[in-house]
Scaffold this motif. Sequence first.
Motif: not given
Length: 261
Positions: A11-18, A217-226, A229-233
Amino acid sequence: MAVSGGTGLKLFHVSDVHFGAEDPAAIAWFSERVADEKPDAVIMTGDLTMRATKDEFQRGGDWLRSLGVPVTLEVGNHDIPYYWDPFRRLFAPYQRYAAVEQMIERPLELPGLTVVPLKTTARAQWRWNWSKGRVSAGSLKRALALIAEVPKGNLIFIGAHHPLIEGGTMGTAKTRNGDEALTALAEAGAHAVLSGHVHDPFDVPIEREGRTIRMIGAGTLSKRTRGSPPAFNEIRVVGGQFETLARTLSDEAKHSITSKV
């Protein structure tokens, strides 16, 4: 629950693509990974858009459909109209969802695994920051009813936007009623709650009523990283066990973030 060898699910778990503040390089990278590796499903845990505009939903929906695999989509706090559009936020928050309607809060059945949606967004709350999570009695009741219908022996993953309790990340969810919901879901037999919102990956085991339920929790594929880097699970499921691997748009190799329990 580390997993190695054998056949199972990926499974690919992705989030916060914005969409509206998306990272085009990260979007392309994820699409390439899906095309090359053909996961069994994509679980998208909210904030598909930045400002919940019709154009953002259209672009996000087109992207999700282009992946060519089963997708389930949760609603994030950025996916309902913002505070400066109070009428639509309170009375017509889902008016612009047409492009993704068939994916939203869609229970997903895979061999040996069921994904159950849990809504954690709220149009209004008795606090200033409405971006934080809230589990209503109705949302929890619906999730528990779906869990009761899951085939015996299946793994049960809950899809939500906000972490139900904090996972040790820089960002916070402060989800109201989340602690109680986590306990109820564990008692009902859920094995993991998949979420986004905080833009950094994590996999934390929580003990409840003699059971272990994982918060993933998954990371983000947006420019709003914390913090990352941009990430998914990538979640590997074999023989009733599962392992979470963080995959980042960097030189870092994918690596397990599953705690040993």
